[in-house]
Design a protein around this motif. Sequence first.
Motif, PDB file in Angstrom:
ATOM      1  N   HIS A  25       0.808  -1.232   0.000  1.00 18.47           N
ATOM      2  CA  HIS A  25       0.000   0.000   0.000  1.00 18.47           C
ATOM      3  C   HIS A  25       0.831   1.268   0.000  1.00 18.47           C
ATOM      4  CE1 HIS A  25      -3.712   2.276   0.327  1.00 18.47           C
ATOM      5  NE2 HIS A  25      -3.005   3.126   1.067  1.00 18.47           N
ATOM      6  N   GLU A 119      -8.462   2.166  -3.308  1.00 17.83           N
ATOM      7  CA  GLU A 119      -8.803   2.286  -1.889  1.00 17.83           C
ATOM      8  C   GLU A 119     -10.111   3.073  -1.776  1.00 17.83           C
ATOM      9  OE1 GLU A 119      -6.049   4.574   0.532  1.00 17.83           O
ATOM     10  OE2 GLU A 119      -6.497   3.257   2.231  1.00 17.83           O
ATOM     11  N   ARG A 222     -10.703   0.824  12.774  1.00 13.91           N
ATOM     12  CA  ARG A 222      -9.957   0.835  11.515  1.00 13.91           C
ATOM     13  C   ARG A 222      -8.903  -0.293  11.488  1.00 13.91           C
ATOM     14  NH1 ARG A 222      -6.588   0.016   8.533  1.00 13.91           N
ATOM     15  NH2 ARG A 222      -5.517   1.287   6.992  1.00 13.91           N
ATOM     16  N   ASP A 279       2.238   1.872   3.933  1.00 16.97           N
ATOM     17  CA  ASP A 279       1.348   3.048   3.946  1.00 16.97           C
ATOM     18  C   ASP A 279       2.128   4.330   4.258  1.00 16.97           C
ATOM     19  OD1 ASP A 279      -1.000   4.497   3.756  1.00 16.97           O
ATOM     20  OD2 ASP A 279      -1.789   3.890   5.711  1.00 16.97           O
TER      21      ASP A 279
HETATM   22 ZN   LIG Z   1      -5.601   3.486   3.970  1.00 18.00          ZN
END
Ligand SMILES: [Zn+2]
Length: 348
Positions: A25, A119, A222, A279
């Motif tokens: 990601h 995403e 999350r 990320d």
């Molecule tokens: Zn994300």
Amino acid sequence: MRLDTETSIEERIQRLQAGGIVDMHFDLPMDLYEKRERKKVLESEFLPDLETGNIFVVGAAIYIEDRYLPHNGLRVALDEVARLYAETAASERFAVCKSFREIQEACERGRIAFLITMEGVEPLADDLNQLRVFYELGVRSIGLTHARSNAAGHGGIFAASGSSREGLTAFGRELVLECDRLGVIVDLAHINPAGFDEVLTIAKKPPIVSHTNVRRYYDIERNISDEQIKMIGERRGVIGVNSILVSARKEESTLDRYVDHIEYIASLIGMESIGIGFDFFEFIYSQWPESRQKQLAAKFTTPHFIPELTNHSHARNLTRKLVERGFSDADIEKILRGNWLRIFEEIL
Ligand SMILES: [Zn+2]
């Protein structure tokens, strides 16, 4: 004696790095889109770090910021894809890949492979035909939601409870079925707990969570719970460990805590289901004015970047830490690339 040990550790790190790292990601396309007036951004701003870190596959995520929604989601998504292709074509060092075989070929030619991911399905609105279009453009992994709700489902919020209790919409269910059919990886990062469960009742292929952390160390919806981790393990999926939500506290946001997340997942489901989803976001965050950083904190959370793990050039620090923490070479290889490659081989 001590020198010998240090030399052999360096050799191990070197060998492990040389095999390459998969990061599932990275918010690259939105940054390329924001810099669309400039040329060779990829080569000048990203290539040096990617090379230093031995990154060889990057999940390049199409993401649409709120300010472009609802009217310009599709247009911005297409422009993000266009910028990625244009920037890739302008360099010998990159390739956009649509299959496991293309990833292997890119690797053999010494190129860094981009796998386009999405995403949040805002660009598709509620039209399944658009999935087909993005598939043809190269999208090979889809997460139904970011933190917000959309036509497919609801995102998990940045708090311990309070996400929508609703699962997927009818459109969300159709999307999962169609991804499975086409050979698009279904990504459970961000989705709310009810949606997570529902995707797993529909999807037949191994599911992934491209970038997340464990609730054991940062208890927000999350992130993922022990039960969710076990569900991914049972389905032979892979969880990519995120570098920006390892703790709610700045002082606990360390490389050791990052490895704690890896160890915790391993303690529940073994080594076959752990990967990397860094990320990295500091490069975008640092471009923002303070007012916008405050908006992010109010809406989601303040990201705490790990000082030794804020960009791709730091990947070697992780490899070193895994060696220091006693992981075997075989296990480190699974974490850095092997488990993701298994998913690519199976689905793409
Ligand atoms: Zn994300």
